[in-house]
Design an enzyme around this catalytic site. Structure first.
Site, PDB file in Angstrom:
ATOM      1  CB  THR A  48      -0.923  -0.002   1.238  1.00 26.87           C
ATOM      2  OG1 THR A  48      -1.850  -1.080   1.081  1.00 26.87           O
ATOM      3  CG2 THR A  48      -1.680   1.297   1.390  1.00 26.87           C
ATOM      4  CB  SER A  95       2.346  -8.042   1.039  1.00 31.12           C
ATOM      5  OG  SER A  95       1.251  -7.971   1.891  1.00 31.12           O
ATOM      6  CB  THR A 140       0.482  -4.019   6.265  1.00 32.17           C
ATOM      7  OG1 THR A 140      -0.762  -3.919   5.578  1.00 32.17           O
ATOM      8  CG2 THR A 140       1.148  -2.669   6.345  1.00 32.17           C
ATOM      9  CG  ASP A 141      -2.852  -7.185   3.477  1.00 30.73           C
ATOM     10  OD1 ASP A 141      -3.130  -6.497   4.481  1.00 30.73           O
ATOM     11  OD2 ASP A 141      -3.403  -7.022   2.369  1.00 30.73           O
TER      12      ASP A 141
HETATM   13  N1  LIG Z   1      -1.510  -2.003   3.874  1.00 32.46           N
HETATM   14  C1  LIG Z   1      -1.069  -2.818   2.939  1.00 32.46           C
HETATM   15  O1  LIG Z   1       0.088  -2.765   2.574  1.00 32.46           O
HETATM   16  C2  LIG Z   1      -2.038  -3.833   2.383  1.00 32.46           C
HETATM   17  C3  LIG Z   1      -1.729  -4.333   0.989  1.00 32.46           C
HETATM   18  N2  LIG Z   1      -2.820  -5.121   0.486  1.00 32.46           N
HETATM   19  C4  LIG Z   1      -0.475  -5.198   0.974  1.00 32.46           C
HETATM   20  O2  LIG Z   1      -0.277  -5.980   1.862  1.00 32.46           O
HETATM   21  O3  LIG Z   1       0.307  -5.120   0.053  1.00 32.46           O
END
Ligand SMILES: NC(=O)C[C@H](N)C(=O)O
Length: 331
Positions: free
Chosen positions: A12, A54, A85-86
């Site tokens: 993200t 991710s 983050t995922d």
């Molecule tokens: N906040 C994030 O980075 C979520 C995103 N879908 C990822 O994990 O790439």
């Protein structure tokens, strides 16, 4: 002057809107220009390694990242790795097991809101990552929302809130307060020898959440698919059902076939101990391995890593009885 490397992998933090929703788009130079970081006292190199959400990060990407870190670590005082983050907790855990005795800090961070957004949390997160990467730390950490956490203890616990990660069963090793970044050195990772890369991973490891009434034959399906390792998130402090649907006898069969089974708790906090209840003790008699207070992410990646190093179930047990980077509290 400290020499740092920024490696980007997407997430993200680097995303921008598209017709199909947010997709990673920005490279390291674009991220840095939005951040407007004035790091005159450091020498910074940048590398755009991947550009993925991710959810698409898998063991192949963990190996690519681990190998790259191993190739370059000797040239740097610290590495910052931006990541979605995922699945950041899985990547951080996998890197922690693949890269032994990293003499420099590798700090993973990301954001809940894209850096392009004026209210993004990415600005604070990257600033903390730069600060942490300049500290005398060793090994892999995640920093998020003013907390610095061991890579094997951080878990994503919130989908929207900026406080997305908790350090589970271990205090954060660093916090930001009126003193700036304060590190609790005694909880940090210590060096035990020479830096080594162990990049073999077994992908045939399954993480299963136990549910009341689960049919034991599901384990036959996994065995027939040639899974070599299974992590079971069992109930509470340590329990698995055996009346009517005898999952415990099925586990005995599975272990006898040479499949390594690790049991942990589906409760996020505190340790599991399968010696407390009859429903747990019966499991231990069949050679199942205890995960104690490890996170599910750490159990899964440690088992993938262990089975990448050895085909011998006894050696896998020994690996799980070893604390490498403060990922487990052994009695
Ligand atoms: N906040 C994030 O980075 C979520 C995103 N879908 C990822 O994990 O790439």
């Amino acid at each position: 002057m400290k020499k740092l490397l920024l490696i980007t992998t997407g997430g993200t933090i680097a995303s921008s809107p598209s017709d199909e929703g947010l997709i990673p788009a920005l490279n390291s130079q674009e991220l840095l220009s939005i951040l407007g970081l004035r790091e005159e006292h450091i020498q910074l190199d940048c590398e755009d390694l991947l550009n993925l959400d991710s959810s698409n990060m898998q063991p192949e990407e963990w190996k690519l990242i681990a190998r790259r870190i191993y190739e370059v670590y000797a040239d740097y005082d610290g590495i910052i790795l931006t990541h979605g983050t995922d699945t950041m907790a899985y990547t951080a855990s996998a890197l922690s097991f693949m890269l032994h005795n990293l003499p420099i800090p590798v700090i993973l961070t990301g954001s809940q809101l894209p850096l392009l957004h004026p209210l993004s949390d990415g600005v604070d997160n990257i600033r903390l990552a730069f600060a942490a990467a300049q500290c005398a730390l060793h090994g892999v950490y995640i920093c998020f929302n003013r907390k610095l956490m061991l890579g094997t203890r951080a878990v994503k616990v919130r989908t929207m809130n900026f406080d997305a990660f908790e350090s589970v069963n271990a205090q954060p090793i660093g916090i930001v307060d009126a003193r700036g970044l304060h590190i609790y050195e005694k909880d940090a990772i210590s060096l035990k020898g020479k830096c080594e890369l162990y990049d073999d991973l077994c992908e045939d490891v399954y993480l299963m959440k136990l549910t009341p009434g689960m049919n034991p034959e599901i384990l036959d399906v996994l065995a027939n698919m040639n899974y070599r390792g299974i992590v079971i998130e069992a109930f509470g402090a340590g329990g698995i059902h055996f009346i009517r649907r005898d999952l415990i006898s099925k586990l005995e069969e599975i272990v006898a076939k040479g499949i390594s089974v690790v049991v942990c708790s589906q409760c996020l906090y505190e340790n599991s101990d399968f010696s407390i209840y009859q429903t747990g003790q019966k499991v231990l008699r069949h050679g199942v391995i205890q995960g104690y207070d490890m996170t599910s992410e750490a159990c899964l990646t440690k088992l993938m890593w262990a089975l990448g190093q050895t085909a011998d179930p006894q050696t896998v047990k020994e690996i799980f009885a070893t604390n490498y980077v403060n990922e487990i509290t052994l009695k």
